[in-house]
Design a protein around this motif. Structure first.
Motif, PDB file in Angstrom:
ATOM      1  N   THR A  26     -44.526 -10.112  43.636  1.00  0.00           N
ATOM      2  CA  THR A  26     -43.091  -9.908  43.810  1.00  0.00           C
ATOM      3  C   THR A  26     -42.371 -11.248  43.711  1.00  0.00           C
ATOM      4  OG1 THR A  26     -43.854  -8.401  45.507  1.00  0.00           O
ATOM      5  CG2 THR A  26     -41.464  -8.618  45.238  1.00  0.00           C
ATOM      6  N   THR A  27     -42.962 -12.199  44.399  1.00  0.00           N
ATOM      7  CA  THR A  27     -42.370 -13.557  44.353  1.00  0.00           C
ATOM      8  C   THR A  27     -42.361 -14.067  42.933  1.00  0.00           C
ATOM      9  OG1 THR A  27     -43.633 -13.842  46.370  1.00  0.00           O
ATOM     10  CG2 THR A  27     -42.386 -15.753  45.599  1.00  0.00           C
ATOM     11  N   ALA A  28     -43.499 -13.801  42.304  1.00  0.00           N
ATOM     12  CA  ALA A  28     -43.616 -14.264  40.926  1.00  0.00           C
ATOM     13  C   ALA A  28     -42.557 -13.606  40.057  1.00  0.00           C
ATOM     14  CB  ALA A  28     -45.006 -13.950  40.403  1.00  0.00           C
ATOM     15  N   ARG A  29     -42.356 -12.367  40.337  1.00  0.00           N
ATOM     16  CA  ARG A  29     -41.354 -11.681  39.517  1.00  0.00           C
ATOM     17  C   ARG A  29     -39.972 -12.271  39.740  1.00  0.00           C
ATOM     18  NH1 ARG A  29     -43.005  -6.939  36.980  1.00  0.00           N
ATOM     19  NH2 ARG A  29     -40.860  -6.254  36.731  1.00  0.00           N
ATOM     20  N   ARG A  30     -39.798 -12.726  41.023  1.00  0.00           N
ATOM     21  CA  ARG A  30     -38.521 -13.372  41.278  1.00  0.00           C
ATOM     22  C   ARG A  30     -38.356 -14.622  40.443  1.00  0.00           C
ATOM     23  NH1 ARG A  30     -38.581 -13.121  46.892  1.00  0.00           N
ATOM     24  NH2 ARG A  30     -39.049 -15.335  46.976  1.00  0.00           N
ATOM     25  N   HIS A  31     -39.470 -15.277  40.320  1.00  0.00           N
ATOM     26  CA  HIS A  31     -39.427 -16.522  39.533  1.00  0.00           C
ATOM     27  C   HIS A  31     -39.463 -16.243  38.043  1.00  0.00           C
ATOM     28  CE1 HIS A  31     -39.569 -19.248  42.853  1.00  0.00           C
ATOM     29  NE2 HIS A  31     -40.595 -18.568  43.398  1.00  0.00           N
ATOM     30  N   ALA A  32     -40.197 -15.168  37.690  1.00  0.00           N
ATOM     31  CA  ALA A  32     -40.309 -14.847  36.261  1.00  0.00           C
ATOM     32  C   ALA A  32     -39.138 -13.956  35.878  1.00  0.00           C
ATOM     33  CB  ALA A  32     -41.614 -14.136  36.003  1.00  0.00           C
ATOM     34  N   GLN A  33     -38.354 -14.483  35.050  1.00  0.00           N
ATOM     35  CA  GLN A  33     -37.183 -13.715  34.626  1.00  0.00           C
ATOM     36  C   GLN A  33     -37.306 -13.334  33.179  1.00  0.00           C
ATOM     37  OE1 GLN A  33     -33.859 -16.160  35.581  1.00  0.00           O
ATOM     38  NE2 GLN A  33     -34.470 -16.314  37.731  1.00  0.00           N
ATOM     39  N   LYS A  34     -36.670 -12.317  32.933  1.00  0.00           N
ATOM     40  CA  LYS A  34     -36.757 -11.858  31.555  1.00  0.00           C
ATOM     41  C   LYS A  34     -35.902 -12.699  30.632  1.00  0.00           C
ATOM     42  CE  LYS A  34     -38.047  -7.165  32.559  1.00  0.00           C
ATOM     43  NZ  LYS A  34     -37.599  -5.774  32.631  1.00  0.00           N
ATOM     44  N   ARG A  35     -34.957 -13.332  31.252  1.00  0.00           N
ATOM     45  CA  ARG A  35     -34.071 -14.185  30.450  1.00  0.00           C
ATOM     46  C   ARG A  35     -34.241 -15.643  30.879  1.00  0.00           C
ATOM     47  NH1 ARG A  35     -28.757 -10.831  31.668  1.00  0.00           N
ATOM     48  NH2 ARG A  35     -29.578  -8.796  31.087  1.00  0.00           N
ATOM     49  N   PRO A  36     -33.979 -16.475  29.972  1.00  0.00           N
ATOM     50  CA  PRO A  36     -34.098 -17.875  30.387  1.00  0.00           C
ATOM     51  C   PRO A  36     -33.051 -18.200  31.439  1.00  0.00           C
ATOM     52  CG  PRO A  36     -33.652 -17.656  28.030  1.00  0.00           C
ATOM     53  CD  PRO A  36     -33.589 -16.287  28.587  1.00  0.00           C
ATOM     54  N   PRO A  37     -33.442 -18.880  32.505  1.00  0.00           N
ATOM     55  CA  PRO A  37     -32.485 -19.196  33.551  1.00  0.00           C
ATOM     56  C   PRO A  37     -31.409 -20.144  33.038  1.00  0.00           C
ATOM     57  CG  PRO A  37     -34.560 -20.322  33.939  1.00  0.00           C
ATOM     58  CD  PRO A  37     -34.776 -19.440  32.773  1.00  0.00           C
ATOM     59  N   ALA A  38     -30.233 -19.931  33.620  1.00  0.00           N
ATOM     60  CA  ALA A  38     -29.103 -20.732  33.142  1.00  0.00           C
ATOM     61  C   ALA A  38     -29.188 -22.167  33.623  1.00  0.00           C
ATOM     62  CB  ALA A  38     -27.814 -20.080  33.631  1.00  0.00           C
ATOM     63  N   ILE A  39     -29.677 -22.323  34.841  1.00  0.00           N
ATOM     64  CA  ILE A  39     -29.748 -23.676  35.408  1.00  0.00           C
ATOM     65  C   ILE A  39     -31.217 -24.063  35.605  1.00  0.00           C
ATOM     66  CG2 ILE A  39     -29.054 -25.137  37.355  1.00  0.00           C
ATOM     67  CD1 ILE A  39     -26.898 -22.987  37.901  1.00  0.00           C
ATOM     68  N   GLY A  40     -31.465 -25.255  35.400  1.00  0.00           N
ATOM     69  CA  GLY A  40     -32.818 -25.772  35.685  1.00  0.00           C
ATOM     70  C   GLY A  40     -33.772 -25.584  34.526  1.00  0.00           C
ATOM     71  N   ASP A  41     -34.870 -26.186  34.730  1.00  0.00           N
ATOM     72  CA  ASP A  41     -35.909 -26.175  33.688  1.00  0.00           C
ATOM     73  C   ASP A  41     -36.702 -24.877  33.814  1.00  0.00           C
ATOM     74  OD1 ASP A  41     -36.710 -27.517  31.557  1.00  0.00           O
ATOM     75  OD2 ASP A  41     -37.720 -29.181  32.627  1.00  0.00           O
ATOM     76  N   PHE A  42     -37.306 -24.445  32.741  1.00  0.00           N
ATOM     77  CA  PHE A  42     -38.133 -23.224  32.814  1.00  0.00           C
ATOM     78  C   PHE A  42     -39.277 -23.317  31.828  1.00  0.00           C
ATOM     79  CE2 PHE A  42     -34.889 -22.507  29.621  1.00  0.00           C
ATOM     80  CZ  PHE A  42     -35.592 -21.927  28.581  1.00  0.00           C
ATOM     81  N   ILE A  43     -40.204 -22.383  32.035  1.00  0.00           N
ATOM     82  CA  ILE A  43     -41.368 -22.329  31.140  1.00  0.00           C
ATOM     83  C   ILE A  43     -41.411 -20.912  30.554  1.00  0.00           C
ATOM     84  CG2 ILE A  43     -43.887 -22.430  30.992  1.00  0.00           C
ATOM     85  CD1 ILE A  43     -43.745 -24.316  33.441  1.00  0.00           C
ATOM     86  N   THR A  44     -41.616 -20.871  29.291  1.00  0.00           N
ATOM     87  CA  THR A  44     -41.690 -19.573  28.631  1.00  0.00           C
ATOM     88  C   THR A  44     -43.128 -19.115  28.594  1.00  0.00           C
ATOM     89  OG1 THR A  44     -39.957 -20.404  27.215  1.00  0.00           O
ATOM     90  CG2 THR A  44     -40.938 -18.309  26.573  1.00  0.00           C
ATOM     91  N   VAL A  45     -43.364 -17.858  29.044  1.00  0.00           N
ATOM     92  CA  VAL A  45     -44.735 -17.331  29.033  1.00  0.00           C
ATOM     93  C   VAL A  45     -44.732 -16.009  28.289  1.00  0.00           C
ATOM     94  CG1 VAL A  45     -46.656 -16.561  30.443  1.00  0.00           C
ATOM     95  CG2 VAL A  45     -45.180 -18.388  31.265  1.00  0.00           C
TER      96      VAL A  45
END
Ligand SMILES: Nc1ncnc2c1ncn2[C@@H]1O[C@H](COP(=O)(O)OP(=O)(O)OP(=O)(O)O)[C@@H](O)[C@H]1O
Length: 932
Positions: A164-183
C-alpha cells in the motif's frame, strides 16, 4: 484533470502524452474490477517461479526467461487462463514452493528434493534476498538472498502494508515535484516512484569518489597507502643492508653475522619491534649531529676548519680576512722574544698555523688531504661523516682495504672528486672519505698522491705539450676535499702521504664523556648501571666507544638488565679490537700496573687477602693476552733482549739476569724446534717469555725503551764477515785451500794468523837484520802470499795515508790488533826486501817459485806495488853536478871499494836519504865532517 492537478492547479497534456498506456490500463481495469484485491490479481498474474527462476528474474522479464532458458523447469499455470499462456505443470509449482520454504517442514509433502546439490547447501551458502512473490503466502515465498535488489520491486512487494505504501509512492503519472524513477514491469505496466531525499542519513557514496573514480571510503587513498608500505619496506631493506655492510667491515665473524641475520629477519617477515631490538646499538645510537660527537673539541674544530678552507673553491664563498692573532698584534718589545716564540711552538699552535695559511693558486688549502689517525673505535669515521655533512657536502666513502687494485682505486677517486650527483637531495658537492688507508698498497697511495698533485691541463697547453698527450691525460685538478682515516700512521706505504697531508692525531675519548653517553644509552634501553660500572667498562675497553656499546648490548641480550662492576670485570667481550703497538707492549712488560684507586661501589669481592695472588694471576693473564694479540713474537723478544739489562734491578747476585738469559735460550731453542720440525703448535709457548720477564724485571718507574737494533746489526755483521771469509778462501792457492774449510779458517787459523804474521822484528832498517831475522821476514812474506793477505794503502778522512791489511780490514775484530806503525814498518821492509840486490840468489829463486804458485791477480797487484815504490837508480852527483864516489871500508878491512850510494845500501854503516822540501819543525846544523 485529477485531484492532484486540481490541488495544485496544474494543467498538463498528460492525457495526450500517455494515451496508449492509459487505454491499456483502462482495459486492465475492466478485466479486473476494482473489488478484486491486488494480491489476488497478482496471484493470478504472477507466474510461479522456481528458485533459480526467481534469481534470474531479477534482470530478465519473467515469462520470457522461463520459457527461453529453463524449459524443463516450467511450472504449470495456477489458473486456466494462465495455463493457456504459460503451460507450467502444477506439481512443479508446488515443488518450487517447497524449495522456497527453507527450513519449514511440510508434513504433507514427502517428495524428496529433486536436486540435492541445490537444496542441501549449508545455510551460510544460501543466497539471501527478499522477494515477495505472493503476499498470501509469505512463508512459502519469502526467499532470503544476498543479491542486491536492483529492480526496486522488492520494496513494493514486501507486505500488503508495504505494498500500500509502495502504491502511494508508485504513481501512475510522473510526479510534478521532485525526482522520480520510472519502473516498467514485465507486463509493460509503468509506474513512477518518488525519490525520497535522504542523503543526510546515508551519504551518497559517489560524493567520495576520487579522481580515479574509486569509492573514497578510506581516509587515505589506497594508492598512497600502497606507496607508503613500499617505501617503508625499501627503507627497511636499505637500513638492513647498511647494517650488514658495517658488520662485515667491522670484522665480525661470518657465523655471528649469519646469527644476526636470522635474528633480525632480513627477509622482512619480522615485525618492526623485532627489527629494532636486533639492530646494533652502535648504529641505533650513532651520532647524527656535531653536538653528539664524543671526540675532543679541538680535533673536531680543526677538521671543520680545514674543510671550511675548501669553501672558496667548492662553494665560491670568499674567505673572510682573519684578524691577526692577539699575540701577533701586540708589538713585541724586542726581537729576541719573537724569535723564541717562533722557536718553541706547541703542536696546537702549529696546527692553527697550517689552518691559517694562504690558499694556493686554485684557491685550495695548502694540504689537499686530511689524515686522521688513531686507535680503533674512537669515532674517527663518524667524525669525518658528520663534519662533512655539517659543512654541506655529500659524503662518498671508500674503503682502501677493500678496493686494493690500483685501477679501481683511481676510478673511485675520480668518480668521487669529479662527478656530482644529479638526483634528489644529494645535489651537493662530494667529499671523499677514504677509510683504512693504512691497508692500501703503495700503488694506491701513489695514485692518490698523483691526484693531489695534478696540475691544470691549461698549463700543459701553455707549455706546449702536444695535443695527443693532452687528450690522453684529460684529468683536471683536484677540487674536492679528501679525508683519509687510518689506525697506524707509520705504515711504510703512508710515508709519502704523511708529508703532504694535514695530520690530525685522534686523542683518546674522555672516560667521563663516554660514561655519560653510555649512561644515556643504558637508560634508554631500560638497563641499570651506575657511573662507576660504566667507568670500569670504559677503562676495560680503553675508551673504545664501539666496544663499550657492543658490550652493553651483549649483556642486555643475555638478559642482564642490572649491570655491576663484577659482571663488567668478568666478561671477556669487548676486548677484540685491542692490538697495541710494540712499544706499549714492552712498556707494560717492564712496568708494574699502577695501583687503582678503589671506586665507590667497586668490586666488593676483591678482598684484601686475595689481592696479591689475584693481582699476580691477573697480571700474568694480562701479559699473555697482550702478547698473544700482538703476535710479533720475534721483534718482541728482541726488544726484551736489548732492554732487559737497562732496567733498574735490585739483583746483586745477578740471579734474575741469569734466569732471564735462560728464558731467552729456551725461546731460542723453541724457535729452532718450530722452524726445523715445522711444529707450529709449540708457538703457544712464546708468550711465556714476556710473562716471565714481567715477573723478573717489572718496576714501578717508567722504563726507557730503545728500539732493538742489536739483532740487525749482528746479522749484517755476520753476513759481511761471511762474505769476506769466502772471498779470502777463494783467493787462497788451491794447495792450501784444500786443507782448510770455512769453520777451520774461522776457529783455528784466523785467530792465530795475526800472531803468525807479527814476528818480533826490530824496527830498524832491514839491511841491518841478522840472517835469522831476514829468514823470518821471508817466511812472513810467504805466509801472507799463501793466505792472500796484503797491505792496501787507504786514505783516512783526515787525509792521512794508512796501510790496511786485506782482508783482515774487513774482519774488523782482528784489525785492531795491528798497530799502524807496525804495518808501515812491515810494508817498508817488504818493499825494500824486494828491491835489494844483495838478496841471495837461492832465496830469489824460492821467492819466484812461491810467486808462481800465487794466483795471477795477486801477482799483478804485487808487481804494481813494486813498480810504484822502486826508486830509479840514478848516478849520484855532487853539489856541482859531478859524479861522486864514496870510499867505503870493506868488512874485511880492505877498503877502497867505490860504490854508488844507491847500490851501497846494506853494505855501509852510514847512509842517508834526501827528502825533498823544507821543514822548519826541527833544525839542526850538521856538518859533513860529522858524518864522515
Ligand atoms: N658519540 C657517539 N655516540 C654513540 N656512538 C658512537 C659515537 N661516536 C661513534 N659511535 C659509534 O662507534 C662506532 C665506531 O665509530 P667509528 O667507526 O667512527 O670509529 P673509528 O675510529 O673510525 O673506528 P675504526 O678505526 O675501527 O674504523 C660506530 O658504530 C659509531 O656509530
Amino acid at each position: 484533470m485529477d485531484e492532484y492537478d486540481e490541488m495544485y492547479g496544474i494543467e498538463d497534456d498528460f492525457e495526450q502524452q500517455f494515451a496508449d498506456e492509459l487505454e491499456v490500463m483502462a482495459e486492465m481495469d475492466r478485466e479486473h474490477p476494482p473489488g478484486v484485491k491486488v494480491s489476488e490479481f497478482r496471484n493470478k498474474k504472477q507466474i510461479p517461479q522456481t528458485f533459480e527462476e526467481a534469481i534470474v528474474s531479477g534482470d530478465v522479464p519473467l515469462g520470457k526467461s522461463v520459457n527461453n532458458q529453463r524449459p524443463e523447469s516450467i511450472s504449470p499455470p495456477v489458473c486456466e487462463e494462465e495455463e493457456s499462456l504459460t503451460p507450467k505443470p502444477k506439481k512443479r509449482r508446488q515443488d518450487a514452493v517447497k524449495k522456497l520454504q527453507f527450513g519449514v517442514e511440510n508434513s504433507d509433502d514427502i517428495t524428496p528434493p529433486s536436486s540435492p546439490e541445490v537444496y542441501d547447501r549449508p545455510a551460510r551458502d544460501r543466497p539471501e534476498f527478499s522477494l515477495s512473490l505472493s503476499p498470501d503466502r509469505p512463508a512459502a515465498t519469502k526467499i532470503t538472498t544476498n543479491l542486491l535488489d536492483i529492480s526496486g520491486l522488492a520494496a513494493l512487494q514486501e507486505s500488503p502494508r508495504q505494498v500500500t505504501t509502495a502504491r502511494r509512492h508508485a504513481q501512475k503519472r510522473p510526479p510534478a515535484i521532485g525526482d522520480f524513477i520510472t519502473v516498467t514491469d514485465s507486463m509493460g505496466n509503468r509506474v513512477y516512484l518518488n525519490k525520497k531525499e535522504d542523503e543526510e542519513k546515508t551519504p551518497d557514496p559517489r560524493a567520495f569518489r576520487n579522481s580515479l573514480n574509486g569509492l573514497g571510503l578510506l581516509a587515505v587513498p589506497i594508492e598512497v597507502l600502497k606507496e607508503q608500505i613500499a617505501e617503508r619496506r625499501h627503507r627497511q631493506v636499505v637500513e638492513e643492508s647498511q647494517r650488514l655492510t658495517e658488520l662485515m667491515n667491522s670484522g665480525i665473524s661470518p657465523e655471528l653475522l649469519a646469527e644476526e641475520q636470522t635474528d633480525s629477519g632480513v627477509d622482512g617477515d619480522s615485525g618492526e619491534d623485532e627489527g629494532s631490538s636486533s639492530r646494533l646499538w652502535v648504529d641505533q645510537f650513532s651520532p647524527q649531529h656535531y653536538t653528539d660527537l664524543l671526540s675532543d673539541d679541538f680535533t673536531n674544530r680543526c677538521l671543520l676548519k680545514w674543510l671550511k678552507l675548501w669553501d672558496t673553491v667548492v662553494f665560491g664563498r670568499e674567505r673572510k680576512p682573519r684578524s691577526a692573532p692577539a699575540d701577533v698584534r701586540t708589538n713585541f718589545t724586542n726581537a729576541q722574544n719573537q724569535n723564541q716564540s717562533q722557536r718553541f711552538k706547541t703542536k696546537s699552535q702549529m696546527t692553527e698555523e697550517i689552518l691559517e695559511a694562504e690558499l694556493d693558486q686554485y684557491k685550495r688549502p695548502k694540504f689537499k688531504v686530511a689524515l686522521l689517525s688513531g686507535p680503533p673505535g674512537l669515532g674517527k669515521t663518524t667524525l669525518a661523516h658528520i663534519i662533512a655533512k655539517h659543512a654541506g657536502y655529500n659524503v662518498v666513502e671508500i674503503n682502501a682495504s677493500d678496493d686494493r687494485s690500483a685501477e679501481l682505486f683511481q676510478k673511485r677517486i675520480d668518480t668521487a672528486t669529479q662527478m656530482k650527483s644529479v638526483l634528489g637531495a644529494n645535489e651537493k658537492p662530494n667529499c671523499l672519505i677514504i677509510d683504512e688507508i693504512d691497508g692500501a698498497p703503495a700503488a694506491a697511495i701513489n695514485i692518490l698522491l698523483a691526484t693531489l698533485n695534478r696540475k691544470d691541463s691549461k698549463e700543459g697547453e701553455e707549455s706546449g705539450v702536444n695535443a695527443l698527450k693532452k687528450k690522453k691525460k684529460k684529468q683536471s685538478v683536484l677540487l674536492r676535499p679528501i679525508i683519509c682515516i687510518c689506525n697506524d700512521l707509520y705504515v711504510p706505504a703512508l710515508r709519502p702521504l704523511r708529508q703532504q697531508a694535514f695530520l690530525l692525531a685522534f686523542p683518546q675519548t674522555l672516560p667521563s664523556r663516554l660514561a655519560q653517553r653510555l649512561a644515556e644509552i643504558t637508560r634508554r634501553q631500560g638497563m641499570k648501571a651506575d657511573t662507576g660500572t660504566l667507568m670500569a667498562l670504559c677503562e676495560k675497553t680503553d675508551n673504545d666507544i664501539r666496544s663499550c656499546i657492543n658490550t652493553l648490548q651483549f649483556l642486555h641480550r643475555r638478559g642482564q638488565k642490572h649491570l655491576d662492576q663484577r659482571s663488567v670485570n668478568s666478561i671477556s667481550v669487548g676486548l677484540k679490537d685491542q692490538n697495541k703497538g710494540l712499544f706499549s707492549v714492552w712498556q707494560e712488560i717492564f712496568q708494574l700496573p699502577r695501583l687503582k684507586r678503589k671506586r665507590i661501589g667497586g668490586d666488593p669481592f676483591g678482598g684484601f687477602d686475595e689481592a696479591g695472588l689475584k693481582d699476580g694471576t691477573q697480571r700474568l693473564q694480562h701479559i699473555l693476552h697482550l702478547v698473544s694479540s700482538n703476535g710479533e713474537h720475534e721483534k718482541l723478544t728482541q726488544g726484551l733482549y736489548d732492554n732487559f739489562l737497562n732496567m733498574k734491578l735490585k739483583d746483586p747476585g745477578m740471579l734474575g739476569v741469569c734466569s732471564g738469559l735462560d728464558w731467552l735460550c729456551f725461546t731460542d731453542l723453541l724457535n729452532e724446534c718450530i722452524l726445523h720440525g715445522q711444529n707450529y703448535s709449540l708457538m703457544r709457548y712464546f708468550p711465556f717469555l714476556p710473562a716471565a720477564f714481567h715477573h723478573l724485571y717489572a718496576a714501578n718507574s717508567v722504563p726507557r725503551i730503545n728500539y732493538p737494533h742489536s739483532h740487525y746489526e749482528a746479522f749484517t755483521k755476520t753476513q759481511h764477515t761471511k762474505n769476506a771469509l769466502l772471498a779470502m778462501l777463494n783467493e787462497i792457492p788451491p794447495a792450501v785451500q784444500s786443507r782448510i774449510s770455512m769453520s777451520c779458517l774461522c776457529l783455528d787459523i784466523l785467530s792465530l794468523l795475526l800472531e803468525l804474521i807479527s814476528p818480533k822484528l826490530r824496527p830498524v832498517n832491514p839491511q841491518l837484520y841478522s840472517t835469522r831475522e831476514k829468514q823470518q821476514l821471508y817466511d812472513l812474506i810467504d805466509t801472507m802470499i799463501n793466505y792472500n793477505l796484503t797491505y792496501r794503502q787507504d786514505r783516512t778522512p783526515e787525509g792521512q795515508y794508512t796501510y790496511v791489511l786485506e782482508p783482515f780490514v774487513r774482519l774488523q775484530s782482528y784489525q785492531s790488533k795491528l798497530s799502524e806503525s807496525c804495518i808501515m814498518f812491515f810494508y817498508d821492509a817488504f818493499v825494500l826486501c824486494i828491491q835489494t840486490e844483495t838478496v841471495k840468489k837461492d832465496q830469489e829463486e824460492k821467492k819466484t817459485e812461491v810467486k808462481k804458485q800465487t794466483s795471477r791477480n795477486h801477482q799483478q797487484r804485487l808487481e804494481n806495488i813494486v813498480k810504484q815504490t822502486v826508486v830509479e837508480s840514478r848516478p849520484e852527483l855532487d853539489f856541482f853536478g859531478r859524479l861522486i864516489s864514496l870510499l867505503f871500508a870493506g868488512e874485511d878491512g880492505k877498503g877502497g871499494g867505490v860504490v854508488h850510494i844507491g847500490k851501497a845500501v846494506g853494505n855501509s854503516d852510514v847512509w842517508f836519504r834526501f827528502n825533498e822540501g823544507v821543514s822548519n819543525a826541527v833544525r839542526r846544523n850538521v856538518y859533513i865532517r860529522e858524518l864522515l
